[in-house]
Design a protein around this motif. Structure first.
Motif, PDB file in Angstrom:
ATOM      1  N   ARG A  15       0.861  -1.188   0.000  1.00  0.00           N
ATOM      2  CA  ARG A  15       0.000   0.000   0.000  1.00  0.00           C
ATOM      3  C   ARG A  15       0.894   1.234   0.000  1.00  0.00           C
ATOM      4  O   ARG A  15       1.715   1.407   0.895  1.00  0.00           O
ATOM      5  CB  ARG A  15      -0.909  -0.001   1.230  1.00  0.00           C
ATOM      6  N   LEU A  16       0.719   2.061  -1.015  1.00  0.00           N
ATOM      7  CA  LEU A  16       1.575   3.229  -1.205  1.00  0.00           C
ATOM      8  C   LEU A  16       0.733   4.494  -1.248  1.00  0.00           C
ATOM      9  O   LEU A  16      -0.253   4.562  -1.980  1.00  0.00           O
ATOM     10  CB  LEU A  16       2.359   3.089  -2.515  1.00  0.00           C
ATOM     11  N   ALA A  17       1.132   5.506  -0.470  1.00  0.00           N
ATOM     12  CA  ALA A  17       0.466   6.817  -0.499  1.00  0.00           C
ATOM     13  C   ALA A  17       1.348   7.806  -1.244  1.00  0.00           C
ATOM     14  O   ALA A  17       2.553   7.890  -0.981  1.00  0.00           O
ATOM     15  CB  ALA A  17       0.203   7.316   0.925  1.00  0.00           C
ATOM     16  N   VAL A  18       0.756   8.542  -2.184  1.00  0.00           N
ATOM     17  CA  VAL A  18       1.496   9.546  -2.946  1.00  0.00           C
ATOM     18  C   VAL A  18       0.655  10.806  -3.073  1.00  0.00           C
ATOM     19  O   VAL A  18      -0.571  10.774  -2.928  1.00  0.00           O
ATOM     20  CB  VAL A  18       1.881   9.040  -4.352  1.00  0.00           C
ATOM     21  N   LEU A  19       1.312  11.913  -3.359  1.00  0.00           N
ATOM     22  CA  LEU A  19       0.604  13.170  -3.584  1.00  0.00           C
ATOM     23  C   LEU A  19      -0.199  13.092  -4.877  1.00  0.00           C
ATOM     24  O   LEU A  19       0.232  12.467  -5.848  1.00  0.00           O
ATOM     25  CB  LEU A  19       1.595  14.331  -3.647  1.00  0.00           C
ATOM     26  N   PRO A  20      -1.377  13.700  -4.922  1.00  0.00           N
ATOM     27  CA  PRO A  20      -2.237  13.586  -6.100  1.00  0.00           C
ATOM     28  C   PRO A  20      -1.563  13.968  -7.409  1.00  0.00           C
ATOM     29  O   PRO A  20      -1.699  13.259  -8.414  1.00  0.00           O
ATOM     30  CB  PRO A  20      -3.399  14.538  -5.771  1.00  0.00           C
ATOM     31  N   SER A  21      -0.823  15.072  -7.438  1.00  0.00           N
ATOM     32  CA  SER A  21      -0.209  15.505  -8.697  1.00  0.00           C
ATOM     33  C   SER A  21       0.858  14.525  -9.167  1.00  0.00           C
ATOM     34  O   SER A  21       1.013  14.293 -10.375  1.00  0.00           O
ATOM     35  CB  SER A  21       0.394  16.903  -8.541  1.00  0.00           C
ATOM     36  N   ASP A  22       1.598  13.920  -8.239  1.00  0.00           N
ATOM     37  CA  ASP A  22       2.612  12.946  -8.631  1.00  0.00           C
ATOM     38  C   ASP A  22       1.967  11.679  -9.185  1.00  0.00           C
ATOM     39  O   ASP A  22       2.490  11.068 -10.124  1.00  0.00           O
ATOM     40  CB  ASP A  22       3.508  12.601  -7.444  1.00  0.00           C
ATOM     41  N   LEU A  23       0.846  11.280  -8.618  1.00  0.00           N
ATOM     42  CA  LEU A  23       0.146  10.112  -9.133  1.00  0.00           C
ATOM     43  C   LEU A  23      -0.387  10.385 -10.539  1.00  0.00           C
ATOM     44  O   LEU A  23      -0.238   9.566 -11.448  1.00  0.00           O
ATOM     45  CB  LEU A  23      -1.008   9.731  -8.200  1.00  0.00           C
ATOM     46  N   ASP A  24      -0.986  11.542 -10.735  1.00  0.00           N
ATOM     47  CA  ASP A  24      -1.615  11.850 -12.019  1.00  0.00           C
ATOM     48  C   ASP A  24      -0.613  12.095 -13.134  1.00  0.00           C
ATOM     49  O   ASP A  24      -0.870  11.752 -14.292  1.00  0.00           O
ATOM     50  CB  ASP A  24      -2.512  13.086 -11.873  1.00  0.00           C
ATOM     51  N   SER A  30      -8.755  22.151  -6.191  1.00  0.00           N
ATOM     52  CA  SER A  30      -7.886  21.227  -5.450  1.00  0.00           C
ATOM     53  C   SER A  30      -7.200  20.208  -6.350  1.00  0.00           C
ATOM     54  O   SER A  30      -6.467  19.354  -5.859  1.00  0.00           O
ATOM     55  CB  SER A  30      -8.705  20.492  -4.384  1.00  0.00           C
ATOM     56  N   SER A  31      -7.415  20.271  -7.664  1.00  0.00           N
ATOM     57  CA  SER A  31      -6.884  19.268  -8.581  1.00  0.00           C
ATOM     58  C   SER A  31      -5.880  19.887  -9.544  1.00  0.00           C
ATOM     59  O   SER A  31      -6.161  20.902 -10.193  1.00  0.00           O
ATOM     60  CB  SER A  31      -8.024  18.630  -9.377  1.00  0.00           C
ATOM     61  N   ALA A  32      -4.703  19.262  -9.664  1.00  0.00           N
ATOM     62  CA  ALA A  32      -3.696  19.739 -10.617  1.00  0.00           C
ATOM     63  C   ALA A  32      -4.204  19.587 -12.049  1.00  0.00           C
ATOM     64  O   ALA A  32      -3.911  20.419 -12.910  1.00  0.00           O
ATOM     65  CB  ALA A  32      -2.391  18.965 -10.433  1.00  0.00           C
ATOM     66  N   GLY A  36      -5.982  31.532 -16.666  1.00  0.00           N
ATOM     67  CA  GLY A  36      -4.874  32.098 -15.912  1.00  0.00           C
ATOM     68  C   GLY A  36      -3.681  31.165 -15.941  1.00  0.00           C
ATOM     69  O   GLY A  36      -3.755  30.057 -16.490  1.00  0.00           O
ATOM     70  N   ALA A  37      -2.582  31.585 -15.351  1.00  0.00           N
ATOM     71  CA  ALA A  37      -1.381  30.765 -15.229  1.00  0.00           C
ATOM     72  C   ALA A  37      -1.363  30.118 -13.844  1.00  0.00           C
ATOM     73  O   ALA A  37      -2.073  30.564 -12.928  1.00  0.00           O
ATOM     74  CB  ALA A  37      -0.131  31.612 -15.443  1.00  0.00           C
ATOM     75  N   THR A  38      -0.553  29.080 -13.671  1.00  0.00           N
ATOM     76  CA  THR A  38      -0.461  28.413 -12.374  1.00  0.00           C
ATOM     77  C   THR A  38       0.989  28.110 -12.044  1.00  0.00           C
ATOM     78  O   THR A  38       1.858  28.109 -12.925  1.00  0.00           O
ATOM     79  CB  THR A  38      -1.292  27.121 -12.353  1.00  0.00           C
ATOM     80  N   ILE A  39       1.265  27.870 -10.767  1.00  0.00           N
ATOM     81  CA  ILE A  39       2.622  27.582 -10.292  1.00  0.00           C
ATOM     82  C   ILE A  39       2.645  26.137  -9.809  1.00  0.00           C
ATOM     83  O   ILE A  39       1.923  25.775  -8.879  1.00  0.00           O
ATOM     84  CB  ILE A  39       3.018  28.543  -9.153  1.00  0.00           C
ATOM     85  N   GLN A  40       3.467  25.315 -10.459  1.00  0.00           N
ATOM     86  CA  GLN A  40       3.508  23.882 -10.180  1.00  0.00           C
ATOM     87  C   GLN A  40       4.946  23.378 -10.230  1.00  0.00           C
ATOM     88  O   GLN A  40       5.836  24.053 -10.754  1.00  0.00           O
ATOM     89  CB  GLN A  40       2.657  23.132 -11.211  1.00  0.00           C
ATOM     90  N   PRO A  41       5.216  22.156  -9.721  1.00  0.00           N
ATOM     91  CA  PRO A  41       6.576  21.604  -9.753  1.00  0.00           C
ATOM     92  C   PRO A  41       7.122  21.474 -11.170  1.00  0.00           C
ATOM     93  O   PRO A  41       6.372  21.224 -12.122  1.00  0.00           O
ATOM     94  CB  PRO A  41       6.404  20.221  -9.102  1.00  0.00           C
ATOM     95  N   LYS A  42       8.416  21.616 -11.297  1.00  0.00           N
ATOM     96  CA  LYS A  42       9.105  21.606 -12.586  1.00  0.00           C
ATOM     97  C   LYS A  42       8.795  20.357 -13.399  1.00  0.00           C
ATOM     98  O   LYS A  42       8.623  20.423 -14.619  1.00  0.00           O
ATOM     99  CB  LYS A  42      10.609  21.709 -12.350  1.00  0.00           C
ATOM    100  N   GLU A  43       8.743  19.191 -12.743  1.00  0.00           N
ATOM    101  CA  GLU A  43       8.614  17.932 -13.464  1.00  0.00           C
ATOM    102  C   GLU A  43       7.166  17.543 -13.764  1.00  0.00           C
ATOM    103  O   GLU A  43       6.912  16.430 -14.232  1.00  0.00           O
ATOM    104  CB  GLU A  43       9.270  16.798 -12.648  1.00  0.00           C
ATOM    105  N   LEU A  44       6.228  18.445 -13.539  1.00  0.00           N
ATOM    106  CA  LEU A  44       4.815  18.082 -13.623  1.00  0.00           C
ATOM    107  C   LEU A  44       4.455  17.457 -14.963  1.00  0.00           C
ATOM    108  O   LEU A  44       3.756  16.442 -15.021  1.00  0.00           O
ATOM    109  CB  LEU A  44       3.939  19.313 -13.374  1.00  0.00           C
TER     110      LEU A  44
END
Length: 305
Positions: free
Chosen positions: A94-103, A220-222, A234-242
């Motif tokens: 069982r693995l928990a990950v952040l939503p944006s990393d999973l998607d 709440s969703s990337a 609009g523009a958004t601020i997200q991790p480089k590797e998204l």
């Protein structure tokens, strides 16, 4: 104490309602009440106060819940260890990950893992409360934002990742090679609501620099944020590797920041008192290799065990 009665107790503690707990357990309410009374008699103290139809855990109940989680996990660990001894590369993780990393990042890795180890069942849960899920033994392993050192956890640094501005490729921002956070005070932004990890990382830097960013829409969703960017809202601020796994997208451009930049530090975590099976080791090795492959600063693999 009978582990079955501990399971019954944990169900009542979770629901604070005997009928609902009995339904979840698949037993009758009178049977459940009887088993709780047996447990209370064995311990010599009430575990729940029953005030009319309301059920409240006593101080003893709260204490038993703390140790009950560990007791049930220890029993499961023993079963897992013996099962692994008999079956080899099998089991459930069982693995928990952040939503944006999973998607946006990890699914290709999970596909490869399943192809290589078809007998290992991988259950992946999307959550922003990664550490809590690990500490409560709801998952075996977690990947989340780096937290302070915790003796209850093994914490393995994975990657440090700056945030970029993601803008519509047809917007006036698209031609920029870099941009500052302060300049964004004059532009429309779509962001996570306050209180979300990604938003808090950005806000923390803005507060230090005396910058106040205004949003025209929050979600709440990337995935939905990128849809809003693509639509020109609009523009958004997200991790480089998204969008690394989606190079085919041409409707959105990623622009690095110059000057103060939000950075997220990711880590892999699991409980120090958990049994780590060979299947868990295979997954953790795969995860570390995946993140090392996009982080040139990680020259040496940390010792996990």
């Amino acid at each position: 104490m009978d582990s079955r009665n501990i399971q019954y107790f944990m169900a009542v503690f979770e629901h604070l309602h005997f009928t609902k707990a009995a339904e979840k357990l698949g037993i009758s309410q009178p049977t459940l009440s009887q088993q709780i009374r047996i447990l209370e008699a064995e311990l010599g103290t009430p575990l729940f106060d029953r005030i009319g139809k309301k059920v409240v855990a006593t101080e003893a109940g709260n204490l038993l819940r703390l140790y009950g989680v560990k007791m049930l996990q220890a029993e499961q660990d023993a079963k897992d260890a013996i099962k692994e001894l008999l079956s080899g590369e099998r089991g459930t993780i069982r693995l928990a990950v952040l939503p944006s990393d999973l998607d946006f990042q990890l699914v290709p890795l999970f596909v490869q893992f399943k192809m290589k180890y078809p007998d290992i069942q991988l259950q992946v849960f999307s959550t922003i409360h990664v550490q809590e899920e690990v500490l409560n033994h709801k998952v075996d392993i977690g990947i989340g934002i780096q937290g302070p050192p915790d003796k209850r956890l093994i914490q393995v640094p994975l990657r440090s990742e700056p945030y970029y501005l993601y803008a519509n490729s047809a917007s006036e921002l698209a031609s920029r090679k870099e941009i500052t956070l302060q300049e964004l005070e004059q532009h429309s932004l779509v962001m996570y609501p306050k209180g979300f990890l990604g938003r808090d990382l950005v806000d923390k830097v803005c507060i230090i620099e005396g910058i106040e960013l205004a949003t025209v829409m929050e979600t709440s969703s990337a995935i939905s944020l990128l849809q809003l960017v693509s639509a020109g809202v609009g523009a958004t601020i997200q991790p480089k590797e998204l969008l690394k796994q989606h190079p085919e997208r041409t409707d959105i451009v990623a622009i690095p920041f110059t000057g103060p930049t939000p950075v997220r530090h990711l880590e892999l975590i699991y409980c120090t008192d958990r049994f780590i099976s060979s299947s868990h080791r295979l997954l953790t090795d795969g995860l570390i290799d995946f993140f090392d492959g996009t982080n040139s600063t990680n020259k040496k693999r940390p010792a996990l065990y």
